[in-house]
Design a protein around this motif. Structure first.
Motif, PDB file in Angstrom:
ATOM      1  N   CYS A 278       0.837  -1.061   0.054  1.00  0.00           N
ATOM      2  CA  CYS A 278      -0.086  -0.040  -0.079  1.00  0.00           C
ATOM      3  C   CYS A 278       0.834   1.427  -0.201  1.00  0.00           C
ATOM      4  O   CYS A 278       0.691   2.394  -0.807  1.00  0.00           O
ATOM      5  N   ASP A 279       1.895   1.124   0.862  1.00  0.00           N
ATOM      6  CA  ASP A 279       2.740   2.415   0.686  1.00  0.00           C
ATOM      7  C   ASP A 279       3.524   2.633  -0.524  1.00  0.00           C
ATOM      8  O   ASP A 279       3.609   3.902  -0.897  1.00  0.00           O
ATOM      9  N   ALA A 280       3.813   1.549  -1.012  1.00  0.00           N
ATOM     10  CA  ALA A 280       4.555   1.773  -2.551  1.00  0.00           C
ATOM     11  C   ALA A 280       3.489   2.298  -3.269  1.00  0.00           C
ATOM     12  O   ALA A 280       4.082   2.913  -4.146  1.00  0.00           O
ATOM     13  N   VAL A 281       2.247   1.733  -3.310  1.00  0.00           N
ATOM     14  CA  VAL A 281       1.422   2.228  -4.432  1.00  0.00           C
ATOM     15  C   VAL A 281       1.085   3.711  -4.313  1.00  0.00           C
ATOM     16  O   VAL A 281       0.952   4.422  -5.102  1.00  0.00           O
ATOM     17  N   LYS A 282       1.015   4.126  -2.968  1.00  0.00           N
ATOM     18  CA  LYS A 282       0.837   5.510  -2.629  1.00  0.00           C
ATOM     19  C   LYS A 282       1.809   6.240  -2.964  1.00  0.00           C
ATOM     20  O   LYS A 282       1.568   7.533  -3.511  1.00  0.00           O
ATOM     21  N   MET A 283       3.112   6.045  -2.820  1.00  0.00           N
ATOM     22  CA  MET A 283       4.209   6.694  -3.366  1.00  0.00           C
ATOM     23  C   MET A 283       4.266   6.813  -5.064  1.00  0.00           C
ATOM     24  O   MET A 283       4.745   7.857  -5.423  1.00  0.00           O
ATOM     25  N   SER A 284       3.785   5.895  -5.490  1.00  0.00           N
ATOM     26  CA  SER A 284       3.650   5.780  -6.956  1.00  0.00           C
ATOM     27  C   SER A 284       2.437   6.964  -7.639  1.00  0.00           C
ATOM     28  O   SER A 284       2.623   6.990  -8.859  1.00  0.00           O
ATOM     29  N   GLY A 285       1.851   7.114  -6.813  1.00  0.00           N
ATOM     30  CA  GLY A 285       0.615   8.222  -6.954  1.00  0.00           C
ATOM     31  C   GLY A 285      -0.412   7.462  -7.414  1.00  0.00           C
ATOM     32  O   GLY A 285      -1.272   7.706  -8.308  1.00  0.00           O
ATOM     33  N   ASN A 286      -0.411   6.418  -6.710  1.00  0.00           N
ATOM     34  CA  ASN A 286      -1.834   5.304  -6.939  1.00  0.00           C
ATOM     35  C   ASN A 286      -2.052   4.902  -8.392  1.00  0.00           C
ATOM     36  O   ASN A 286      -3.009   4.739  -8.671  1.00  0.00           O
ATOM     37  N   SER A 312      -6.686  -7.463  -1.561  1.00  0.00           N
ATOM     38  CA  SER A 312      -6.935  -6.127  -0.894  1.00  0.00           C
ATOM     39  C   SER A 312      -6.202  -5.145  -1.683  1.00  0.00           C
ATOM     40  O   SER A 312      -6.791  -3.989  -1.166  1.00  0.00           O
ATOM     41  N   VAL A 313      -5.138  -5.136  -2.141  1.00  0.00           N
ATOM     42  CA  VAL A 313      -4.346  -3.773  -2.373  1.00  0.00           C
ATOM     43  C   VAL A 313      -4.428  -3.705  -3.995  1.00  0.00           C
ATOM     44  O   VAL A 313      -4.551  -2.620  -4.397  1.00  0.00           O
ATOM     45  N   ALA A 393       9.047  -6.391   1.276  1.00  0.00           N
ATOM     46  CA  ALA A 393       9.818  -5.518   0.260  1.00  0.00           C
ATOM     47  C   ALA A 393       8.695  -5.310  -0.886  1.00  0.00           C
ATOM     48  O   ALA A 393       8.273  -6.511  -1.182  1.00  0.00           O
ATOM     49  N   SER A 394       8.447  -3.972  -1.332  1.00  0.00           N
ATOM     50  CA  SER A 394       7.707  -4.109  -2.627  1.00  0.00           C
ATOM     51  C   SER A 394       8.521  -3.015  -3.315  1.00  0.00           C
ATOM     52  O   SER A 394       9.081  -1.764  -2.861  1.00  0.00           O
ATOM     53  N   VAL A 395       8.585  -3.029  -4.872  1.00  0.00           N
ATOM     54  CA  VAL A 395       8.829  -2.190  -5.608  1.00  0.00           C
ATOM     55  C   VAL A 395       7.988  -2.112  -6.770  1.00  0.00           C
ATOM     56  O   VAL A 395       7.554  -3.066  -7.288  1.00  0.00           O
ATOM     57  N   ILE A 396       7.779  -0.717  -7.316  1.00  0.00           N
ATOM     58  CA  ILE A 396       6.945  -0.423  -8.336  1.00  0.00           C
ATOM     59  C   ILE A 396       7.733   0.256  -9.454  1.00  0.00           C
ATOM     60  O   ILE A 396       8.520   1.162  -9.061  1.00  0.00           O
ATOM     61  N   ILE A 397       7.657  -0.248 -10.713  1.00  0.00           N
ATOM     62  CA  ILE A 397       8.316   0.421 -11.720  1.00  0.00           C
ATOM     63  C   ILE A 397       7.335   0.486 -12.864  1.00  0.00           C
ATOM     64  O   ILE A 397       6.428  -0.161 -13.179  1.00  0.00           O
TER      65      ILE A 397
END
Length: 402
Positions: A278-286, A312-313, A393-397
């Motif tokens: 959730c925090d990673a998604v929020k950082m990405s601008g959803n 859920s996410v 750990a989560s990463v979004i690219i």
């Protein structure tokens, strides 16, 4: 233009491991959904689990000078080959004037375990005279990135991280943070873990090894299949990459780490893992996640936790694939091999193929995962990993913003 300082991009990638001796071979594995798991002859062994990842044959002297090859161990060989490919694919030419601005961050789950075990055994059996002085320096966890840095004249920030199965992703995240803080212009992120009998015995004693093959998200899954390999990425500040006209593969949109620390033998519950994503998604601008690379160890309690995260996410159109079901789990590099599958999805606009075991899946898997359709354009991808002690750990690219 000031905003570009905070944008971090991926300009190079490399690998050596189960599924491929280089990026093109690994991507071909993703393209075809090739099953790279093999049966192991356990006769005379201290373990009974018979499945491991099928590591490719490779002639290391093609990639590593003989003078270096003689004094390095297996895990360092993995790092040298994958890191070399990443640097080459990035087009980054290291010169004395910029070498101090190019760093190396390394993540490993078990480090040079075989070297440590061999040196320790020789010391116990034969005393100090039985220790090979050439190999003793390789017993420290940061020996592999040290050899790589020296060989490639990299003099920037450096650090080694060991955090179980999230080691590779944590190293990646730390590199992103260092770049955002302007500690470097580029960082080579390395991750490597080897397979050996000692590791196999340890996992079996913890009852974590599969007895019936890779069965992610199934009710009859019995455990993980170990493999070995190394991944490498070149990360850069976007402005630096643009100035040198680099080919930008993807941009880092979001990342997060979390832990619920239940006990040393536990993986935690889904709450901290969900918060991490959730925090990673929020950082990405959803941003909408088109593809998610799942950990899916085939350890039932872990798979159930990850399924709760997915439900859920993530968006109900997200396509999910289990990369360890194809190539096994290379300890601390399991997440970064998933990250390479994200780059495959983004650069080839395709979702990796995996086996449909036509098995008795845990409730909610088939309708949430297998029946989702691939979008016409894959613009954003995510990877998650979890480890002992409830570390996540989560990463979004995603595709670069023009």
């Amino acid at each position: 233009m000031e905003r570009d300082v905070d944008d971090i991009v991926i300009t190079g990638m490399g690998c050596l491991g189960v599924g491929g001796a280089n990026i093109e071979e690994l991507f071909q594995t993703f393209e075809n959904g090739t099953d790279c798991i093999k049966e192991l002859n356990t006769a005379g062994k201290e373990y009974h689990a018979k499945y491991i990842g099928d590591f490719p044959q490779i002639l290391y002297k093609k990639y590593i000078p003989s003078a270096i090859l003689r004094r390095i161990d297996n895990v360092t060989k993995l790092v040298m080959v994958s890191g070399r490919e990443a640097l080459s694919s990035s087009g980054l030419i290291v010169t004395p004037s910029i070498s101090h601005r190019i760093g190396v961050i390394y993540g490993t789950g078990t480090g040079p375990l075989e070297t440590i075990e061999t040196v320790s055994r020789n010391m116990i059996v034969h005393g100090m005279q039985g220790v090979n002085a050439n190999f003793f320096p390789n017993t420290v966890l940061n020996a592999a990135p040290g050899h790589f840095s020296i060989s490639n004249m990299l003099k920037g920030v450096t650090s080694t991280i060991s955090a179980g199965s999230i080691s590779g992703l944590e190293a990646f995240i730390y590199a992103v943070i260092l770049l955002k803080e302007n500690k470097a212009d580029a960082i080579v992120v390395l991750s490597a873990d080897e397979w050996n009998d000692t590791l196999q015995v340890g996992y079996e004693k913890l009852n974590l090894l599969s007895q019936n093959g890779a069965k992610p998200f199934t009710k009859n899954a019995t455990g993980v299949i170990l493999s070995q390999g190394s991944t490498a990425f070149v990360l850069e500040r976007k402005r630096h990459a643009i100035e040198r006209k680099a080919n930008i593969l993807a941009q880092v949109y979001g990342y997060s780490l979390s832990s619920d620390n239940p006990d040393l033998n536990g993986f935690g519950d889904e709450r901290a893992w969900c918060k991490c994503m959730c925090d990673a998604v929020k950082m990405s601008g959803n941003k909408k996640i088109d593809y998610y690379a799942s950990t899916a160890y085939s350890i039932p309690r872990v798979d159930r936790n990850e399924l709760k995260l997915i439900k859920s996410v993530l968006d109900n159109k997200t396509t999910v694939r289990s990369i360890p079901s194809l190539i096994g789990a290379a300890s601390g590099s399991v997440g970064t091999f998933g990250l390479l599958s994200c780059l495959y999805a983004l650069t080839r606009n395709k979702i990796p193929k995996v086996c449909d075991y036509q098995a008795d899946y845990i409730e909610g898997f088939r309708e949430l995962l297998l029946e989702r359709k691939v979008e016409s354009s894959i613009r954003c991808a995510a990877v998650g990993a979890t480890s002992f002690g409830g570390s996540h750990a989560s990463v979004i690219i995603g595709r670069e913003h023009k």
